[in-house]
Design an enzyme around this catalytic site. Structure first.
Site, PDB file in Angstrom:
ATOM      1  CD  GLN A  87      -2.624  -1.243   2.599  1.00 40.75           C
ATOM      2  OE1 GLN A  87      -3.685  -0.688   2.725  1.00 40.75           O
ATOM      3  NE2 GLN A  87      -2.067  -1.919   3.583  1.00 40.75           N
ATOM      4  CB  VAL A  89       3.299   5.966  -2.704  1.00 43.85           C
ATOM      5  CG1 VAL A  89       1.791   5.695  -2.752  1.00 43.85           C
ATOM      6  CG2 VAL A  89       3.621   6.988  -1.619  1.00 43.85           C
ATOM      7  CG  HIS A 105      -2.797   2.680  -2.037  1.00 40.42           C
ATOM      8  ND1 HIS A 105      -2.766   2.558  -0.658  1.00 40.42           N
ATOM      9  CD2 HIS A 105      -3.902   1.999  -2.441  1.00 40.42           C
ATOM     10  CE1 HIS A 105      -3.795   1.832  -0.253  1.00 40.42           C
ATOM     11  NE2 HIS A 105      -4.495   1.492  -1.316  1.00 40.42           N
ATOM     12  N   GLY A 170       2.535  -4.443   8.885  1.00 40.29           N
ATOM     13  CA  GLY A 170       2.523  -2.984   8.970  1.00 40.29           C
ATOM     14  C   GLY A 170       1.299  -2.322   8.404  1.00 40.29           C
ATOM     15  CB  THR A 171      -1.439  -2.928   6.451  1.00 45.60           C
ATOM     16  OG1 THR A 171      -2.752  -2.429   6.130  1.00 45.60           O
ATOM     17  CG2 THR A 171      -1.437  -4.443   6.345  1.00 45.60           C
TER      18      THR A 171
END
Length: 230
Positions: A87, A89, A105, A170-171
């Site tokens: 996710q 960038v 993303h 990490g999400t």
């Protein structure tokens, strides 16, 4: 034949390299309301502000380095067929050496035409008002903003469906459609969930291993667990 390890990563793994996330402070991202800098409406209202915001993020990215979490995931390619679905960038997975990275993303180091989403350019420096494509259309950050379609989602689903192991790192599993990828794993696929504050995963039918650690520590543990379950 190597087993396929698919890893979904979020802001938590990059935070350890010094990249901030808007979820850290009441919806503000580096002092800005995300609706002003990460939506099509914000872009139409004040494109100069949006360009300046991402120029600063691009410059910040050049000052940070991949951390041990990124590096271990790259090293796991020695033993597994590893696919990263992120996710984030940033390009920290690539700089750490990961070969197969899908950005849900978008990417900070790319820009695209504001009129043609398939016209995409690599971009290392500042993007300014007046930088245009071949038809004279303003270039914009190659970022999937809130309210926009996620072009890489179908590819991510196809990768997930083939996973022998699926790791979440990490999400918060709160951002969709990324959080829904876990539903596309095979029933026998083991899920490794790394988060210092893990939440309950509803309706999960897979074998689940929860690793309640920050990303870098959790990836070390993941590596050891995968050794015993090759």
């Amino acid at each position: 034949m190597k087993k396929k390890l698919v890893v979904l990563t979020g802001a938590g793994i990059s935070a350890e390299s010094g990249i901030k996330t808007f979820r850290d402070s009441d919806g503000l991202w580096e002092g800005h309301n995300v609706m002003d800098v990460a939506t099509p409406e914000g872009w139409r209202k004040n494109p100069t502000l949006v360009l300046d915001f991402y120029n600063k993020r691009r410059q910040q990215l050049k000052q940070v380095q991949p951390n041990i979490g990124h590096q271990i995931l790259a090293e796991l390619e020695n033993n597994f067929d590893v696919y990263i679905i992120t996710q984030n960038v940033d390009d920290l997975h690539e700089r750490a050496g990961s070969s197969n990275v899908t950005h849900l993303h978008g990417e900070l180091l790319k820009v695209r035409s504001s009129k043609n989403e398939n016209y995409i350019l690599d971009w290392q420096d500042d993007l300014n008002f007046g930088d245009v494509d071949q038809q004279g259309n303003q270039l914009r950050p190659h970022i999937v903003w809130f309210g926009e379609q996620v072009p890489a989602l179908e590819e991510a689903i196809e990768i997930t469906e083939q996973a022998d192991y699926f790791a979440v790192i990490g999400t918060s599993l709160q951002v969709y459609p990324a959080a829904g990828l876990i539903d596309f794993t095979k029933k026998q696929t083991s899920i490794y969930y790394i988060d210092p504050k893990p939440i309950q995963i509803p309706n999960l039918r897979n074998p689940l291993v929860v690793i309640p650690n920050i990303a870098s520590e959790g990836v070390r543990i993941l590596k050891e667990k995968l050794k015993t379950n090759p």
